[in-house]
Enzyme design. Structure first.
Site, PDB file in Angstrom:
ATOM      1  N   LYS A  16     -30.071  59.937 -56.555  1.00  0.00           N
ATOM      2  CA  LYS A  16     -31.306  60.003 -55.818  1.00  0.00           C
ATOM      3  C   LYS A  16     -31.652  61.617 -55.744  1.00  0.00           C
ATOM      4  O   LYS A  16     -32.478  61.579 -55.925  1.00  0.00           O
ATOM      5  CB  LYS A  16     -32.401  58.507 -55.217  1.00  0.00           C
ATOM      6  CG  LYS A  16     -32.087  57.081 -56.010  1.00  0.00           C
ATOM      7  CD  LYS A  16     -32.432  55.870 -55.422  1.00  0.00           C
ATOM      8  CE  LYS A  16     -32.095  55.510 -54.330  1.00  0.00           C
ATOM      9  NZ  LYS A  16     -30.719  55.147 -54.641  1.00  0.00           N
TER      10      LYS A  16
ATOM     11  N   ARG B 272     -19.113  60.720 -49.331  1.00  0.00           N
ATOM     12  CA  ARG B 272     -20.589  61.784 -49.388  1.00  0.00           C
ATOM     13  C   ARG B 272     -20.361  62.113 -47.735  1.00  0.00           C
ATOM     14  O   ARG B 272     -19.648  61.303 -46.467  1.00  0.00           O
ATOM     15  CB  ARG B 272     -21.863  60.949 -49.598  1.00  0.00           C
ATOM     16  CG  ARG B 272     -23.095  61.464 -48.590  1.00  0.00           C
ATOM     17  CD  ARG B 272     -24.288  61.078 -49.625  1.00  0.00           C
ATOM     18  NE  ARG B 272     -24.266  60.127 -49.055  1.00  0.00           N
ATOM     19  CZ  ARG B 272     -24.816  58.797 -50.095  1.00  0.00           C
ATOM     20  NH1 ARG B 272     -25.868  59.047 -50.069  1.00  0.00           N
ATOM     21  NH2 ARG B 272     -25.232  57.382 -49.099  1.00  0.00           N
TER      22      ARG B 272
HETATM   23  P1  AP5 Z   1     -31.776  55.643 -48.168  1.00  0.00           P
HETATM   24  O1  AP5 Z   1     -31.056  56.698 -47.983  1.00  0.00           O
HETATM   25  O2  AP5 Z   1     -32.660  55.759 -49.745  1.00  0.00           O
HETATM   26  O3  AP5 Z   1     -29.915  54.963 -48.940  1.00  0.00           O
HETATM   27  P2  AP5 Z   1     -29.683  55.097 -50.753  1.00  0.00           P
HETATM   28  O4  AP5 Z   1     -31.098  54.122 -51.675  1.00  0.00           O
HETATM   29  O5  AP5 Z   1     -28.768  53.308 -50.215  1.00  0.00           O
HETATM   30  O6  AP5 Z   1     -29.142  55.839 -51.047  1.00  0.00           O
HETATM   31  P3  AP5 Z   1     -28.589  56.876 -50.809  1.00  0.00           P
HETATM   32  O7  AP5 Z   1     -29.221  57.931 -50.355  1.00  0.00           O
HETATM   33  O8  AP5 Z   1     -26.848  56.752 -50.143  1.00  0.00           O
HETATM   34  O9  AP5 Z   1     -28.020  57.205 -52.456  1.00  0.00           O
HETATM   35  P4  AP5 Z   1     -28.262  58.348 -53.918  1.00  0.00           P
HETATM   36  O10 AP5 Z   1     -29.446  57.406 -54.549  1.00  0.00           O
HETATM   37  O11 AP5 Z   1     -29.689  59.090 -52.573  1.00  0.00           O
HETATM   38  O12 AP5 Z   1     -27.095  59.793 -53.763  1.00  0.00           O
HETATM   39  P5  AP5 Z   1     -26.867  61.352 -53.554  1.00  0.00           P
HETATM   40  O13 AP5 Z   1     -27.155  61.910 -54.032  1.00  0.00           O
HETATM   41  O14 AP5 Z   1     -26.613  60.863 -51.664  1.00  0.00           O
HETATM   42  O15 AP5 Z   1     -32.038  54.328 -47.487  1.00  0.00           O
HETATM   43  C1  AP5 Z   1     -31.330  54.333 -46.539  1.00  0.00           C
HETATM   44  C2  AP5 Z   1     -31.479  52.896 -45.793  1.00  0.00           C
HETATM   45  O16 AP5 Z   1     -32.605  53.536 -45.874  1.00  0.00           O
HETATM   46  C3  AP5 Z   1     -31.384  51.721 -46.324  1.00  0.00           C
HETATM   47  O17 AP5 Z   1     -30.616  51.243 -46.832  1.00  0.00           O
HETATM   48  C4  AP5 Z   1     -32.565  50.927 -46.108  1.00  0.00           C
HETATM   49  O18 AP5 Z   1     -32.358  50.695 -44.559  1.00  0.00           O
HETATM   50  C5  AP5 Z   1     -33.557  52.287 -45.241  1.00  0.00           C
HETATM   51  N1  AP5 Z   1     -34.999  52.695 -45.947  1.00  0.00           N
HETATM   52  C6  AP5 Z   1     -35.515  53.589 -46.481  1.00  0.00           C
HETATM   53  N2  AP5 Z   1     -36.348  53.624 -47.906  1.00  0.00           N
HETATM   54  C7  AP5 Z   1     -36.812  51.848 -47.545  1.00  0.00           C
HETATM   55  C8  AP5 Z   1     -37.469  51.758 -47.812  1.00  0.00           C
HETATM   56  N3  AP5 Z   1     -38.215  52.434 -48.979  1.00  0.00           N
HETATM   57  N4  AP5 Z   1     -37.772  50.130 -47.493  1.00  0.00           N
HETATM   58  C9  AP5 Z   1     -37.488  49.370 -46.770  1.00  0.00           C
HETATM   59  N5  AP5 Z   1     -35.648  49.743 -46.049  1.00  0.00           N
HETATM   60  C10 AP5 Z   1     -36.242  51.693 -46.748  1.00  0.00           C
HETATM   61  O19 AP5 Z   1     -25.175  60.119 -53.955  1.00  0.00           O
HETATM   62  C11 AP5 Z   1     -24.319  59.958 -53.604  1.00  0.00           C
HETATM   63  C12 AP5 Z   1     -22.901  60.571 -53.353  1.00  0.00           C
HETATM   64  O20 AP5 Z   1     -22.618  61.112 -54.876  1.00  0.00           O
HETATM   65  C13 AP5 Z   1     -23.052  62.273 -52.551  1.00  0.00           C
HETATM   66  O21 AP5 Z   1     -21.926  62.798 -51.933  1.00  0.00           O
HETATM   67  C14 AP5 Z   1     -23.234  63.111 -53.553  1.00  0.00           C
HETATM   68  O22 AP5 Z   1     -22.983  64.229 -53.403  1.00  0.00           O
HETATM   69  C15 AP5 Z   1     -22.329  62.207 -54.682  1.00  0.00           C
HETATM   70  N6  AP5 Z   1     -23.224  61.917 -55.999  1.00  0.00           N
HETATM   71  C16 AP5 Z   1     -24.084  62.296 -56.844  1.00  0.00           C
HETATM   72  N7  AP5 Z   1     -24.220  62.176 -58.340  1.00  0.00           N
HETATM   73  C17 AP5 Z   1     -23.209  62.846 -58.723  1.00  0.00           C
HETATM   74  C18 AP5 Z   1     -22.229  62.706 -60.280  1.00  0.00           C
HETATM   75  N8  AP5 Z   1     -22.807  62.865 -61.189  1.00  0.00           N
HETATM   76  N9  AP5 Z   1     -21.272  62.485 -60.335  1.00  0.00           N
HETATM   77  C19 AP5 Z   1     -20.681  62.558 -59.092  1.00  0.00           C
HETATM   78  N10 AP5 Z   1     -21.126  62.907 -58.034  1.00  0.00           N
HETATM   79  C20 AP5 Z   1     -22.339  62.249 -57.767  1.00  0.00           C
HETATM   80 MG    MG Z   2     -30.605  59.414 -50.405  1.00  0.00          MG
END
Ligand code: AP5
Ligand code: MG
Length: 214
Positions: free
Chosen positions: A13, A127
């Site tokens: 995302k 990551r």
């Molecule tokens: P948040 O920071 O939003 O974490 P998340 O949803 O768990 O998502 P991530 O940021 O871990 O993943 P992402 O989908 O952004 O992936 P990314 O692009 O980094 O939230 C963290 C915490 O905050 C929650 O657990 C909660 O406690 C709290 N919170 C936040 N919002 C909230 C809300 N609205 N309500 C309540 N609590 C809330 O990609 C991941 C990795 O994969 C990276 O290393 C990237 O380089 C790699 N990658 C990405 N795309 C690809 C691809 N196509 N192929 C290969 N690798 C890829």
């Molecule tokens: Mg994120």
């Protein structure tokens, strides 16, 4: 153009939201990034949020909703924005809808970046995030030019506290229970679009651009 990014933790995302924001010139609003900045600055909100985040649990709705609703009313959001990590529960989605209705606006797209659970743990354990500017990389899929050093600002890279394998399992469970129901919610609203998040980063982005238009 008002866009919501949906998807499991680690689905990409944040990666895609940054690219959308750059291409279409709209702000990227990530609730996770907002909480992490508050934790870094030692604010009251940061202290509260950290106790939940470190366990892989959601921060309570009442700490999130007003924050986002206030943010989208700011001047730089008048041509649209991309929400990343919000809404994450049905009550958050309902609160957002109500706030938009009151403003005479509506959401345009909810884009679900679909990645099966099997791929998620590998994504998160590889990551790395910059301590300085928050840019994210992946050891294998999105490496930096120099090992361990941010391409953007030259600072050091770290593994996020909540990317440890035991916390990732909790985050996935929480996602399935509390966030996945939003897929139905936005399908019924007629704005859900799904992209295959297992493809390469650029291919996922191309699929999104096809939905949003050039
Ligand atoms: P948040 O920071 O939003 O974490 P998340 O949803 O768990 O998502 P991530 O940021 O871990 O993943 P992402 O989908 O952004 O992936 P990314 O692009 O980094 O939230 C963290 C915490 O905050 C929650 O657990 C909660 O406690 C709290 N919170 C936040 N919002 C909230 C809300 N609205 N309500 C309540 N609590 C809330 O990609 C991941 C990795 O994969 C990276 O290393 C990237 O380089 C790699 N990658 C990405 N795309 C690809 C691809 N196509 N192929 C290969 N690798 C890829
Ligand atoms: Mg994120």
């Amino acid at each position: 153009m008002k866009i919501i990014m949906l998807g499991a933790p680690g689905a990409g995302k944040g990666t895609q939201a940054k690219k959308i924001a750059a291409k279409y010139g709209i702000p990227h609003i990530s609730t996770g990034d907002i909480f992490r900045a508050n934790i870094k600055n030692g604010t009251e909100l940061g202290k509260k949020a950290k106790t939940y985040m470190d366990q892989g649990l959601l921060v309570p709705d009442e700490l999130v909703v007003d924050l986002v609703v206030d943010r989208v009313k700011q001047e730089d959001c008048k041509n649209g924005y991309v929400l990343d990590g919000f809404p994450r529960t049905i009550p958050q989605a309902e609160a957002l809808d109500k706030a938009l209705t009151d403003l005479g606006e509506k959401m345009d797209y909810a884009i679900d970046v679909d990645v099966p659970d099997e791929n998620i743990v590998r994504r998160m354990s590889g990551r790395r995030a910059c301590v300085g500017c928050g840019a994210t990389y992946h050891l294998e899929y999105a490496p930096t030019k120099a090992e361990g050093i941010c391409d953007v600002c030259g600072k050091e890279l770290i593994l996020r506290d909540d990317d440890k394998p035991e916390t990732v399992t909790n985050r996935l469970n929480v996602y399935h229970e509390q966030t996945q129901p939003l897929i139905d919610y936005y399908t019924k609203a007629g704005i859900l679009k799904t992209v295959d998040g297992t493809a390469d980063i650029e291919d996922v982005f191309q699929a999104i651009v096809e939905i949003l238009g050039a």
